[in-house]
Design a protein around this motif. Sequence first.
Motif, PDB file in Angstrom:
ATOM      1  N   HIS A  31      -2.554  11.308  -0.523  1.00 49.39           N
ATOM      2  CA  HIS A  31      -3.026  10.261   0.379  1.00 49.39           C
ATOM      3  C   HIS A  31      -2.606  10.629   1.798  1.00 49.39           C
ATOM      4  CE1 HIS A  31      -4.712   7.202  -2.160  1.00 49.39           C
ATOM      5  NE2 HIS A  31      -3.690   7.273  -2.996  1.00 49.39           N
TER       6      HIS A  31
ATOM      7  N   HIS B  82      -2.596   7.090   8.283  1.00 49.02           N
ATOM      8  CA  HIS B  82      -3.353   6.933   9.525  1.00 49.02           C
ATOM      9  C   HIS B  82      -2.641   5.942  10.438  1.00 49.02           C
ATOM     10  CE1 HIS B  82      -6.939   9.097   8.041  1.00 49.02           C
ATOM     11  NE2 HIS B  82      -6.550   8.643   6.865  1.00 49.02           N
TER      12      HIS B  82
ATOM     13  N   ARG C 137      -5.043  14.511  -5.197  1.00 49.56           N
ATOM     14  CA  ARG C 137      -5.076  14.812  -3.761  1.00 49.56           C
ATOM     15  C   ARG C 137      -4.091  13.909  -3.035  1.00 49.56           C
ATOM     16  NH1 ARG C 137     -10.671  14.797  -4.777  1.00 49.56           N
ATOM     17  NH2 ARG C 137     -10.530  12.589  -4.363  1.00 49.56           N
TER      18      ARG C 137
ATOM     19  N   TRP D 245      -2.345  12.289   8.858  1.00 50.50           N
ATOM     20  CA  TRP D 245      -3.629  12.820   9.322  1.00 50.50           C
ATOM     21  C   TRP D 245      -3.420  13.423  10.714  1.00 50.50           C
ATOM     22  CZ3 TRP D 245      -7.632  10.852  12.867  1.00 50.50           C
ATOM     23  CH2 TRP D 245      -8.802  11.610  12.777  1.00 50.50           C
TER      24      TRP D 245
ATOM     25  N   ALA E 282      -6.095   0.302  -4.186  1.00 53.70           N
ATOM     26  CA  ALA E 282      -7.260   1.116  -3.838  1.00 53.70           C
ATOM     27  C   ALA E 282      -7.695   1.965  -5.025  1.00 53.70           C
ATOM     28  CB  ALA E 282      -6.939   2.001  -2.639  1.00 53.70           C
ATOM     29  N   GLU E 283      -6.700   2.469  -5.734  1.00 54.67           N
ATOM     30  CA  GLU E 283      -7.007   3.324  -6.878  1.00 54.67           C
ATOM     31  C   GLU E 283      -7.694   2.514  -7.983  1.00 54.67           C
ATOM     32  OE1 GLU E 283      -6.497   6.461  -6.351  1.00 54.67           O
ATOM     33  OE2 GLU E 283      -7.550   6.765  -8.242  1.00 54.67           O
TER      34      GLU E 283
ATOM     35  N   ASP F 127      -3.337   3.015  11.238  1.00 51.90           N
ATOM     36  CA  ASP F 127      -3.216   1.636  10.758  1.00 51.90           C
ATOM     37  C   ASP F 127      -2.129   1.473   9.701  1.00 51.90           C
ATOM     38  OD1 ASP F 127      -4.961   2.201   8.162  1.00 51.90           O
ATOM     39  OD2 ASP F 127      -6.108   2.914   9.886  1.00 51.90           O
ATOM     40  N   HIS F 128      -1.489   2.581   9.297  1.00 45.58           N
ATOM     41  CA  HIS F 128      -0.383   2.465   8.347  1.00 45.58           C
ATOM     42  C   HIS F 128       0.966   2.268   9.044  1.00 45.58           C
ATOM     43  CE1 HIS F 128      -3.134   4.803   5.497  1.00 45.58           C
ATOM     44  NE2 HIS F 128      -2.909   3.662   4.892  1.00 45.58           N
TER      45      HIS F 128
ATOM     46  N   GLU G  98      -9.472  -0.084  -7.593  1.00 50.21           N
ATOM     47  CA  GLU G  98     -10.821  -0.399  -7.149  1.00 50.21           C
ATOM     48  C   GLU G  98     -11.746   0.794  -7.361  1.00 50.21           C
ATOM     49  OE1 GLU G  98     -10.615  -3.245  -3.766  1.00 50.21           O
ATOM     50  OE2 GLU G  98     -12.013  -1.778  -2.926  1.00 50.21           O
ATOM     51  N   ARG G  99     -11.228   1.978  -7.090  1.00 48.53           N
ATOM     52  CA  ARG G  99     -12.042   3.177  -7.276  1.00 48.53           C
ATOM     53  C   ARG G  99     -12.349   3.386  -8.761  1.00 48.53           C
ATOM     54  NH1 ARG G  99     -15.138   5.758  -8.391  1.00 48.53           N
ATOM     55  NH2 ARG G  99     -15.615   7.956  -8.124  1.00 48.53           N
ATOM     56  N   GLN G 100     -11.364   3.155  -9.618  1.00 46.79           N
ATOM     57  CA  GLN G 100     -11.553   3.462 -11.032  1.00 46.79           C
ATOM     58  C   GLN G 100     -12.262   2.352 -11.797  1.00 46.79           C
ATOM     59  OE1 GLN G 100     -11.068   6.385 -12.111  1.00 46.79           O
ATOM     60  NE2 GLN G 100     -10.122   7.081 -10.222  1.00 46.79           N
TER      61      GLN G 100
ATOM     62  N   LEU H  44      -0.434  -0.886  -2.076  1.00 51.15           N
ATOM     63  CA  LEU H  44      -1.703  -0.658  -1.368  1.00 51.15           C
ATOM     64  C   LEU H  44      -2.496   0.465  -2.036  1.00 51.15           C
ATOM     65  CD1 LEU H  44      -3.374  -1.105   1.361  1.00 51.15           C
ATOM     66  CD2 LEU H  44      -2.176   0.942   2.130  1.00 51.15           C
ATOM     67  N   PHE H  45      -1.808   1.575  -2.306  1.00 49.72           N
ATOM     68  CA  PHE H  45      -2.502   2.707  -2.913  1.00 49.72           C
ATOM     69  C   PHE H  45      -2.937   2.372  -4.337  1.00 49.72           C
ATOM     70  CE2 PHE H  45      -0.122   5.770   0.084  1.00 49.72           C
ATOM     71  CZ  PHE H  45      -1.127   5.652   1.021  1.00 49.72           C
TER      72      PHE H  45
ATOM     73  N   GLY I 239     -13.135  -0.935 -10.284  1.00 47.78           N
ATOM     74  CA  GLY I 239     -13.993  -1.769  -9.456  1.00 47.78           C
ATOM     75  C   GLY I 239     -13.679  -3.244  -9.589  1.00 47.78           C
TER      76      GLY I 239
END
Lengths: 558, 337
Positions: free
Chosen positions: A246, A249, A244, A268, A300-301, A251-252, A303-305, A296-297, A307
């Motif tokens: 990204h 927003h 999907r 967005w 985040a990725e 804040d970017h 962390e999602r995968q 940054l991405f 942790g």
Amino acid sequence: MTIGVILLVHADLGRAARVARIWAAQGCAVAVHVDARVPRGAFDGVRAMLAGESRIGFTRRFACEWGTWGIVAATQAAAQTLLADPAVRHVYLASGSCLPLRPAAELAAHLADHPDTDFIESVTAADVGWTVAGLNEERFTLRFPFAWRRRRWLFDRTVELQRRLRLCRRPPEGIAPHLGAQWWCLTRRTLDAILTDPRRAEFDRYFRQVWIPDESYFQTLARRHARRIESRSLTLARFDSSGRPHLFHDDHAALLRQSNCFVARKIWPGAERLYAEFPAPASRPGPPDPDRIDRLFARAEAERQRGRPGLYNQARFPRKDAENGKTAAPYAVLQGVADLFPEIGPWLARATGFTVHGRLFHPGRVEFANGDAAAPGGLSDSAALRDHDRRAFLTNLVWAARDQRQVFMARPGETADLTWFMATDPNARILIVPGAWILALSRAPRPFAELRSRAVALQKAEDAQLAILTSPHARARVRAWPLAEALDAPEGLLAGLLGEVAALPPGPMAPPPRLADVSGLPDLLRRLRDSGLRPPVSADALRAFSEAAARVPARAAR
Amino acid sequence: MVRVIESYRLGMTRRRLLWRARRQGRRLRPFADRTAAIRPGDILLAVVQRNEMPRLPYFLDWYRRLGVAHVLAVDNGSDDGSRDWLADQPDVSVWTTPDSYRAARFGMDWLTHLLGRHGHDHWVVTADPDEFLVYPFHDSRPLAALTGWLDAAQARSYPAMLLDMYPRGAVDESRYRPGDDPFETACWFDAANYTIRPNPVHGNLWIQGGPRARAMFADRPGLAPSLNKIPLVRWRRGYVYTSSTHMLLPRGLNRVWDRLGGERPAGCLMHAKFLSPMAAKVAEEMERGEHFAGGQEYRAYAEALAGGGGFWTPWSTRFAGWRQLERLGLMSRGGWA
């Protein structure tokens, strides 16, 4: 020279109209394609909105079902319209949710510097796994009669069936499938060559059946015609691990400006500040450099995968052995050391700067360092609260104080329920002096029968614990220091302790802490032996220790 | 087989709760019905309140700022003017009932009924007047950005653990005035004092701990209040909260946590319960006896308040924004960057 911009639009028409104006106002020729599935009324609305704009035109509408040929057909038609204007030297493919970050003049200058270069990500499908979470090579060898978004079940079944029947199509002669992001910027020459290729009908027929052709049609055919390909998109567009896009927003804003990219996608629709601030009036010259956004991405990725190791929270509660880090940071457990050196805590804290607690799992009360009633994270010294979830108590403490090494004391059996957890935790440093509990026992003013049964229980608990700590599954750093050796050379134990727990190199040490009083020990050892037990150490081993113990007060007196 | 029986049983529970909600909900009286103004895609807020006048202005403003378009409010017999104040708000619909809060499953029957009628296919926040939703980027991205992203990820619900906030001194020391930011004074919290265990039947995580467990339930931690909450749901007719907003049925909605080490998206519900006038509120609620488990929690508050002590310790953490909560591991962005 003019830049032609193809704007593919399927939703948020108001936004798209605004973006079309942004391009047009900077002298670009804009061909807007509105998805044929957009209702007539909405389409007429946006057309009326842009009626006065001479640089903006609308092109023949195709239905752009995601992943299907319609998007390519729409792009071809829009490109043809733009190329009819001889002033157009480059064509930029963008969408209604793209936003130009830099002035079109800077883009034009960049393109003028590279007049023969096609900016299009184009990666060989055969050698590189470009796609995330989806088909790669099979996009080119199977057929896809059903749309994935609406008919997922049928899509999956037809793919399965073709695999089972080993159906396989061949690309047309002279075609090497390439993949890449949909958003490109091609020179007039290359684009024209693709559109007027004598074999175009044959290629189109083939790509109609390819899955997600908008990520391969131009990417493949550009390889056939281009003079020079720079295989990266000028549009900053990133995808997460499930494919999907990204979204950007408000804040970017700072990151986008700093990225120096020409265009960003997707914005967005509600990101008012971005639409107000970009394109930035003047930016620093130079090529795009989206490094920080990528980091940054990526973070985040990850962390999602995977942790954050050692974190247990409402969003992350890994099942046993899937923790990816049972605890957040290294910590040390000292068992038996405090029996030899009752004041080891303050001494070790001074020598290492670590937080050295007493017995955290003391049955009566949690002995935090300095006798505190609370600890990092708001942990309480109540034994009942700790025992409500003992593992959480340990992991919470290590997590909350993860930048400050935690050390605590233990007695055999006290942490029996946590032995496997700690043994399989590479963060655990466990130093045990087996049998040292006998020293504490020898000072307890209790009847011998009680001491004897206590000694039996402690010995059993310690044996069970050692069996786990030395099992092949153990991943903690475990060091068992023989009691006889510790008694023989107490300072050796201290040096070993500093090495094990703090990884300090051997060197001069602070004066050692007071040694335990062992005056009652020979008697207890003898009685245990004579009552049929095998004490953890023989009375002979005590001699050196008691001599040292006797020496210390003398030194203190001097 | 066991699983089949279990899921059948949960299905029965869900239908029973829906039936209760229909029965209880029919007794709600519309007081200000503006639900015709709800447009498709609007984000809604559902709340039950009684005499919360001091808290309501800040509460509503908080959620308006996040982009909530309409509020469904049930007024349970207020006599402090809060009902009329709510009815004067242009984006609030109010229903009233004099019925027992307790007999309506602590208001959940009422809300289930209203959400079934007005919340279908909307993202809905269900919160008490002292619960304030925060999530990563909540200061720069409205709720619609979050729910849009959740939609794209095909997520139907979003968890937000209750984070008890407390003042530095005794709870009743400083005066709270309507419209004030409650977190000006109640700005402290416990950073890592929580226990978690999975609930195998409902599939949610059961979270306890924090200052209330520490200060009021130290001798019986098993009774400490639950802190797990799932306040944001893309509602569908047939969904039902089973116990406050702690968990829902169908139970798939409770699967908002990762079991393989990754972090799913999660926010926090900052809890402004421990504010003056606390003592008065506690006295009133004990009198009414309308709260969970016979109001034992209120009894414990009364004891703790009588001691004059607060929740603060030298290891309390002072609130400094969502980035801090994320860094401390109380919330997770779950891939949203």
